[in-house]
Write an enzyme that holds these catalytic residues in place. Structure first.
Site, PDB file in Angstrom:
ATOM      1  CB  SER A 193      23.838   4.000  91.179  1.00  0.00           C
ATOM      2  OG  SER A 193      22.900   4.671  90.400  1.00  0.00           O
ATOM      3  CG  ASP A 235      19.932   6.807  96.630  1.00  0.00           C
ATOM      4  OD1 ASP A 235      20.152   5.699  97.163  1.00  0.00           O
ATOM      5  OD2 ASP A 235      19.455   6.920  95.487  1.00  0.00           O
ATOM      6  CG  HIS A 256      19.365   3.583  93.707  1.00  0.00           C
ATOM      7  ND1 HIS A 256      19.930   4.827  93.820  1.00  0.00           N
ATOM      8  CD2 HIS A 256      19.867   3.050  92.580  1.00  0.00           C
ATOM      9  CE1 HIS A 256      20.736   5.033  92.788  1.00  0.00           C
ATOM     10  NE2 HIS A 256      20.714   3.984  92.027  1.00  0.00           N
TER      11      HIS A 256
HETATM   12  N1  ARG Z   1      17.411   7.194  88.987  1.00  0.00           N
HETATM   13  C1  ARG Z   1      18.409   6.550  89.780  1.00  0.00           C
HETATM   14  C2  ARG Z   1      19.360   5.751  88.934  1.00  0.00           C
HETATM   15  O1  ARG Z   1      18.979   5.092  88.018  1.00  0.00           O
HETATM   16  C3  ARG Z   1      17.830   5.642  90.791  1.00  0.00           C
HETATM   17  C4  ARG Z   1      17.117   6.361  91.843  1.00  0.00           C
HETATM   18  C5  ARG Z   1      16.448   5.441  92.809  1.00  0.00           C
HETATM   19  N2  ARG Z   1      15.430   6.179  93.518  1.00  0.00           N
HETATM   20  C6  ARG Z   1      14.140   6.000  93.312  1.00  0.00           C
HETATM   21  N3  ARG Z   1      13.305   6.806  93.902  1.00  0.00           N
HETATM   22  N4  ARG Z   1      13.692   5.034  92.564  1.00  0.00           N
HETATM   23  O2  ARG Z   1      20.528   5.711  89.215  1.00  0.00           O
END
Ligand code: ARG
Length: 724
Positions: free
Chosen positions: A656, A225, A89
């Site tokens: 992330s 991811d 992501h």
């Molecule tokens: N919730 C995660 C974050 O903000 C991002 C995940 C991305 N995945 C998704 N399915 N949108 O770090």
């Protein structure tokens, strides 16, 4: 003075054996202080490295393998050739920009089989932290208690400029000075910034984004991811803009991969660049978040997402164009839904209130404290009440989300420089040369743009404003809508997209070829954005004194809070500077009678498969590997394949892509998410519930090796010696 006092307090604590009173998993600590504040705890929990091996500014250390990716994510160096791991992501926008119907890397994934095939990403940077130092004394040198906030800001700003200048080495380094503890302390960070970062590999979204928005922010998770990038330097090893002559960076330090696997209770630390937290937000702030801020974001964001999604579902072209914007907004939107839920369910208001009551008792116990901190909480309360009176937060967030979600609304802001060029009186070729950057801007704008979708978004935003913003505070574009379009926002939007030189590629190009000031200034798109912007600026000016009052009161509150608990080591809020958080691999109980184990397996992917739902498609190749249990050396000790695991580290957005490391500093996974039950975590950490979701490094390696067969990468990455 303040600094000396604080140092004394710390030293006194140190001598008497003081240590952080927080549970060790809470806190995003500054690497510079790890040796002094956290090392003993870390060692007790399983850290095997010496303080110098983790943070040293004279010799290579662990910190040299951790980079800030583009200012929004973290990445880590995993080979002596500048190879980087980060999240899928985090690379999503880059992957999307390289995608088209013919090369749909979002859907199919991408793997460079040689250096030549790696894809450059304009504008994407990687920053290495060279060093940091405490500059509180120098930043606050000229600050006096009687100064107004704006005088204070000016004095602080001036000091910061000098401090940055000093360390920039004539532009070789990028230097930033940031405030900590709401402006009570300041630290300086020196970075070396590399601008040639290339995409090396990415799994299909059916792996990298498996579970989509449904699973996002939630456990149990089965998402691979990750993606792979590489940082390049000039032939001399120094940062250089993209060039064919550039070579893979020879890094100071890189991480090895651990294939030991994780067990409950294992030591785990995460290094990275958490973006922002607000752990010192008061009960008054919580109230504003619950009653105004989160609902505003959820309402406007939800509407824009609904429009995008419906158009994306109808066309592959629109799907690819909007994928990255949609994912970003959807992520933020769901976060805010979870945050409100969490704040309520976990009684965060009451917890904050209890802290404030204790603080007040401490203040009231001594006259000198009363003189310094006596009005802080009342001031904070007054400011929020005044904001609520004018619906300030609602308007602020409506505008921000609108500008974020509507490309049409942004574009006039980016292009208004055209007016000045036209006013300069240039003509012909000279004029066209000056407009060159705006041609480029147009290419960027319209590449990921669908006029029909944008038209619906504009109409929806206008409708929500009309509904929720007091009439006398509406941008004046509504006068025009009332007069010329009988108040019908849809008619207005339709006309805008027919006539605006900024709304479609054809109109824009035709305009640039024969530009005129009048055409720009009378343009409905320009008028709309300008009107929103002006109304916001007017409003902002009106409430500026409130903002200053809040800033000061909040700074005093945090200062007093720390002094009132001299035995507790408070950690600073996240602010996109390098932090370390340490804890352990751990399960949790999300609700009464429910237990969530700390790891997920390949079997779970198969369980979740749903070929009718694009969020839960399982690639055929992955199913084949599963059927044959062909996991190679990446399997767990029982032969099964672990996909994700949980730890109790304290992270937030910006982390992330961060490495999660074992006690030897070897890579056990990549952090990529937080969990639904603790989404209020940016405001209050919840030790029992708050978890980080990581993708197991062995799943990453399995995908690279068995799924993508990218043996070039497998050969490049080093495996650490097994320790169990
Ligand atoms: N919730 C995660 C974050 O903000 C991002 C995940 C991305 N995945 C998704 N399915 N949108 O770090």
């Amino acid at each position: 003075m303040k600094k000396i006092l604080f140092t004394l307090i710390l030293m006194a604590g140190f001598v008497t054996g003081l240590k952080a009173e927080n549970p060790p998993d809470e806190g995003m600590w500054l690497p510079m202080f790890v040796e002094r504040l956290n090392y003993v705890d870390m060692q007790k929990m399983g850290l095997k490295l010496t303080p110098q091996e983790i943070y040293d500014i004279n010799h290579s250390s662990l910190k040299d393998a951790i980079v800030n990716l583009g200012g929004f994510c973290t990445a880590e160096v995993v080979s002596n050739q500048g190879l980087l791991f980060t999240n899928h992501h985090c690379g999503y926008d880059a992957i999307q920009k390289h995608s088209s119907i013919d090369h749909d890397y979002l859907t199919d994934g991408f793997w460079a089989r040689s250096l030549e095939e790696e894809l450059p990403n304009e504008g994407l940077t990687v920053s290495f932290l060279v060093k940091m130092d405490d500059v509180t004394g120098r930043v606050l040198e000229k600050v006096k208690p009687e100064m107004s906030e704006s005088e204070r800001s000016a004095a602080v700003g001036k000091a910061i400029e000098t401090l940055k200048e000093e360390e920039s080495a004539e532009g070789k380094y990028e230097v930033s000075v940031k405030g900590f503890y709401n402006g009570n302390e300041y630290y300086r960070f020196v970075y070396e910034v590399y601008e040639d970062v290339r995409l090396v590999g990415a799994p299909p979204s059916a792996i990298g984004k498996f579970g989509g928005d449904t699973d996002n922010w939630m456990w149990p998770r089965h998402t691979g991811d990750f993606c792979v990038m590489r940082v390049y330097s000039g032939p001399d090893g120094k940062p250089a803009p993209y060039s064919k002559e550039n070579i893979p960076l020879r890094p100071k330090h890189y991480l090895k991969i651990s294939v030991d696997g994780v067990e409950r209770g294992d030591y785990a630390m995460i290094w990275g660049y958490p973006g922002s937290t607000d752990r010192y937000r008061t009960s008054h702030g919580i109230q504003a978040t619950l009653s105004e801020i989160d609902p505003a974001i959820v309402k406007v964001g939800g509407k824009i997402l609904e429009i995008m999604k419906s158009d994306m579902d109808k066309s592959d072209e629109v799907r690819i164009k909007y994928a990255s914007n949609y994912a970003g907004l959807a992520n933020f939107w769901k976060n805010k839904i979870g945050e409100s839920r969490g704040l309520k369910r976990l009684d965060v208001y009451d917890k904050k209130k209890a802290i404030e009551d204790k603080f007040s008792a401490w203040v009231n116990a001594e006259e000198s404290r009363k003189a310094t901190y006596g009005t802080a909480l009342q001031d904070i309360s007054d400011v929020y009440a005044a904001y609520a009176d004018v619906k300030y937060n609602t308007k602020l967030w409506y505008l921000q989300i609108s500008f974020f979600g509507s490309q049409m609304m942004q574009f006039p802001m980016q292009t208004q420089g055209i007016i000045n060029i036209l006013k300069s009186g240039q003509k012909g070729d000279e004029l066209q040369a000056s407009l060159a950057p705006f041609y480029e801007m147009g290419d960027g704008q319209f590449k990921n743009y669908n006029p029909a979708t944008e038209e619906k978004i504009v109409a929806a935003i206008l409708e929500l404003y009309r509904q929720d913003v007091p009439k006398d505070a509406l941008p004046d574009i509504f006068n025009l809508i009332d007069k010329k379009f009988k108040g019908d926002v849809h008619l207005f939007a339709k006309k805008l997209f027919e006539t605006s030189v900024l709304a479609t590629e054809e109109n824009y190009k035709a305009f640039l070829a024969k530009p005129s000031i009048k055409a720009f200034e009378n343009d409905l798109g320009y008028k709309m954005t300008n009107s929103f912007y002006n109304s916001f600026m007017t409003q902002n000016m009106a409430v500026a004194p409130l903002g200053e009052k809040l800033k000061k009161a909040q700074r005093l509150f945090v200062d007093g809070l720390r002094k009132s608990n001299p035995d507790k080591v408070y950690y600073p809020d996240a602010n996109s500077t390098m932090r370390v958080t340490f804890g352990q691999v751990l399960d949790y109980f999300p609700a009464d009678a429910i237990h969530y184990d700390f790891r997920t397996y390949m079997e779970g992917i198969i369980e979740k498969e749903d070929p009718t739902n694009d969020e839960f498609i399982v690639p055929a190749k992955l199913k084949e590997l599963y059927a044959k249990k062909d996991y190679g050396r990446w399997a767990d000790k029982d032969g099964r394949l672990v996909v994700c695991f949980l730890s109790n580290n304290d992270i937030t957005g910006g982390n992330s892509g961060s490495p999660i490391l074992n006690g030897n500093g070897d890579l056990i996974g990549l952090a990529f998410d937080g969990n639904w039950e603790a989404m209020s975590g940016d405001i209050a950490f919840e030790p029992e519930l708050q978890r980080t979701i990581n993708v197991d490094i062995r799943y990453v390696m399995f995908i690279i090796d068995k799924f993508a067969n990218a043996q070039n990468l497998i050969d490049e990455i080093k495996i650490a010696q097994k320790t169990r």
